[in-house]
Design a protein around this motif. Sequence first.
Motif, PDB file in Angstrom:
ATOM      1  N   MET A  40       0.872  -1.195  -0.066  1.00  0.00           N
ATOM      2  CA  MET A  40       0.095  -0.023   0.164  1.00  0.00           C
ATOM      3  C   MET A  40       1.055   1.235  -0.003  1.00  0.00           C
ATOM      4  O   MET A  40       1.959   1.239   0.670  1.00  0.00           O
ATOM      5  CB  MET A  40      -0.819  -0.130   1.313  1.00  0.00           C
TER       6      MET A  40
ATOM      7  N   LEU B 122      -7.937  -3.684  -6.778  1.00  0.00           N
ATOM      8  CA  LEU B 122      -7.034  -4.950  -6.590  1.00  0.00           C
ATOM      9  C   LEU B 122      -5.894  -5.292  -7.481  1.00  0.00           C
ATOM     10  O   LEU B 122      -5.000  -6.069  -7.208  1.00  0.00           O
ATOM     11  CB  LEU B 122      -8.091  -6.180  -6.591  1.00  0.00           C
ATOM     12  N   GLU B 123      -5.905  -4.559  -8.628  1.00  0.00           N
ATOM     13  CA  GLU B 123      -5.009  -4.548  -9.612  1.00  0.00           C
ATOM     14  C   GLU B 123      -4.096  -3.421  -9.508  1.00  0.00           C
ATOM     15  O   GLU B 123      -3.144  -3.334 -10.537  1.00  0.00           O
ATOM     16  CB  GLU B 123      -5.624  -4.911 -10.978  1.00  0.00           C
TER      17      GLU B 123
ATOM     18  N   ASP C 165      -1.086  -1.378  -7.346  1.00  0.00           N
ATOM     19  CA  ASP C 165      -0.194  -1.866  -6.302  1.00  0.00           C
ATOM     20  C   ASP C 165      -0.325  -0.785  -5.363  1.00  0.00           C
ATOM     21  O   ASP C 165      -0.076  -0.987  -4.178  1.00  0.00           O
ATOM     22  CB  ASP C 165       1.292  -1.869  -6.916  1.00  0.00           C
TER      23      ASP C 165
ATOM     24  N   SER D  38      -3.965  -2.415  -3.628  1.00  0.00           N
ATOM     25  CA  SER D  38      -4.509  -3.726  -3.509  1.00  0.00           C
ATOM     26  C   SER D  38      -4.395  -4.391  -2.120  1.00  0.00           C
ATOM     27  O   SER D  38      -5.203  -5.294  -1.838  1.00  0.00           O
ATOM     28  CB  SER D  38      -3.762  -4.507  -4.369  1.00  0.00           C
ATOM     29  N   ASP D  39      -3.667  -3.932  -1.272  1.00  0.00           N
ATOM     30  CA  ASP D  39      -3.587  -4.210   0.055  1.00  0.00           C
ATOM     31  C   ASP D  39      -4.299  -3.273   1.151  1.00  0.00           C
ATOM     32  O   ASP D  39      -3.741  -3.321   2.334  1.00  0.00           O
ATOM     33  CB  ASP D  39      -2.286  -4.892   0.642  1.00  0.00           C
ATOM     34  N   ASN D  40      -4.804  -2.324   0.700  1.00  0.00           N
ATOM     35  CA  ASN D  40      -5.306  -1.202   1.436  1.00  0.00           C
ATOM     36  C   ASN D  40      -6.331  -1.760   2.314  1.00  0.00           C
ATOM     37  O   ASN D  40      -7.133  -2.437   1.808  1.00  0.00           O
ATOM     38  CB  ASN D  40      -5.812  -0.036   0.676  1.00  0.00           C
ATOM     39  N   PRO D  41      -6.614  -1.209   3.441  1.00  0.00           N
ATOM     40  CA  PRO D  41      -7.463  -1.872   4.712  1.00  0.00           C
ATOM     41  C   PRO D  41      -8.956  -1.731   3.980  1.00  0.00           C
ATOM     42  O   PRO D  41      -9.885  -2.284   4.143  1.00  0.00           O
ATOM     43  CB  PRO D  41      -7.365  -1.051   5.858  1.00  0.00           C
TER      44      PRO D  41
ATOM     45  N   LEU E  11      -9.333  -4.397   1.486  1.00  0.00           N
ATOM     46  CA  LEU E  11      -9.448  -5.834   1.834  1.00  0.00           C
ATOM     47  C   LEU E  11     -10.621  -5.988   2.849  1.00  0.00           C
ATOM     48  O   LEU E  11     -11.154  -7.057   3.063  1.00  0.00           O
ATOM     49  CB  LEU E  11      -8.126  -6.205   2.621  1.00  0.00           C
TER      50      LEU E  11
ATOM     51  N   HIS F 180     -14.686  -2.402   1.080  1.00  0.00           N
ATOM     52  CA  HIS F 180     -14.316  -3.404   0.066  1.00  0.00           C
ATOM     53  C   HIS F 180     -14.366  -2.633  -1.247  1.00  0.00           C
ATOM     54  O   HIS F 180     -14.767  -2.899  -2.086  1.00  0.00           O
ATOM     55  CB  HIS F 180     -15.244  -4.358  -0.094  1.00  0.00           C
TER      56      HIS F 180
ATOM     57  N   ARG G 174     -13.643  -1.324  -4.609  1.00  0.00           N
ATOM     58  CA  ARG G 174     -12.896  -1.949  -6.115  1.00  0.00           C
ATOM     59  C   ARG G 174     -12.824  -0.553  -6.793  1.00  0.00           C
ATOM     60  O   ARG G 174     -11.717  -0.581  -7.562  1.00  0.00           O
ATOM     61  CB  ARG G 174     -13.713  -2.879  -6.620  1.00  0.00           C
TER      62      ARG G 174
END
Length: 327
Positions: free
Chosen positions: A1, A93-94, A96, A99-102, A105, A109, A111
């Motif tokens: 992130m 999600l694609e 960088d 993609s791992d941001n709280p 995830l 949620h 997108r």
Amino acid sequence: MKSPQIPENEFERTRALDELGVVYSPAEARFDRIVRLAKKFFKVKSVLVSLVYGEEQWFKARQGLNAACTPRDISFCGHAILNDGPFVIENALEDDRFSDNPLVLGPPHIRFYAGQPIHNRFGVTLGTLCLLHNEPRTFSHEDRKDLRDFAKLVEGELAKRAASPVVDDFLALLDSKQRAALLEPLTGAWNVAGIEEVLTRELRACRSREFGLSAMKIRLRGYSDLHERFGQDRVADILKFAAANIRDCVLESASLAYLGKGEFFLVCPFHDHEKHFQTQSDLKFLFAQSLLETQGIQALVEIDINAVLIESEPQIAKGAAHWISTL
């Protein structure tokens, strides 16, 4: 992130937001309407007027989200304010950076994200009008133009003063932390302490003007049963829905508070008695005609109203605490 960078003009941005006095101010129907229309127009899960301030992004208006603010270091809007035009992430999600941001995830949620920077009249970026969705989306050139148009509507409203001079003068006396302490986060309305101070000031103003105040306590009927029937998340949706309905039905000079346990308190400066009774009728009609859809369930939210017109010196002398507790 990747956390967003701090803009080079951060001091100027902070000063501009402080001068506006809009961060941690009560929710207003004029902004509610814009995000409500944008949500329908773009067919997304959530729309926010997000003001990036200090270590947070705070939402002046929101549709589809319960949170009143989120940390700046995980925000999408913190990135968006670094741009002149729309900042668009079609699939988080694609990417960088996210993609791992709280917020990707976990709830909400995210997108898809599209944020258009909003500015004050001098061109200083204050935050964004942003769209969130829980599925990837494409966002065309025409979509970006439409989002800019909606953002211009927000900018136009930010340039105006609050409709109530009493509230406007009160907010000007407070810093952001003091304002935050007087708000109920879920509904964006004043809390008990906030409305008591506002009503005290409105009562004081009654002595020097030719019109009085309408005070109303609006109760959600059967509130004690709502948690058992719907659960906490849906009750939160019901409270936000009720607050937005009330704001949408009254004059912009009115002040709304959420007192807890399904009770709202409304203060409206009025020139005539007829408006006092008309507002009660309008509120009852609006709630009777409005179906709330929350998480796939439709519900009719019913209300009861107790009201009084405060216009005489003996009534004014009873003070704010009396009217809030006894109505």
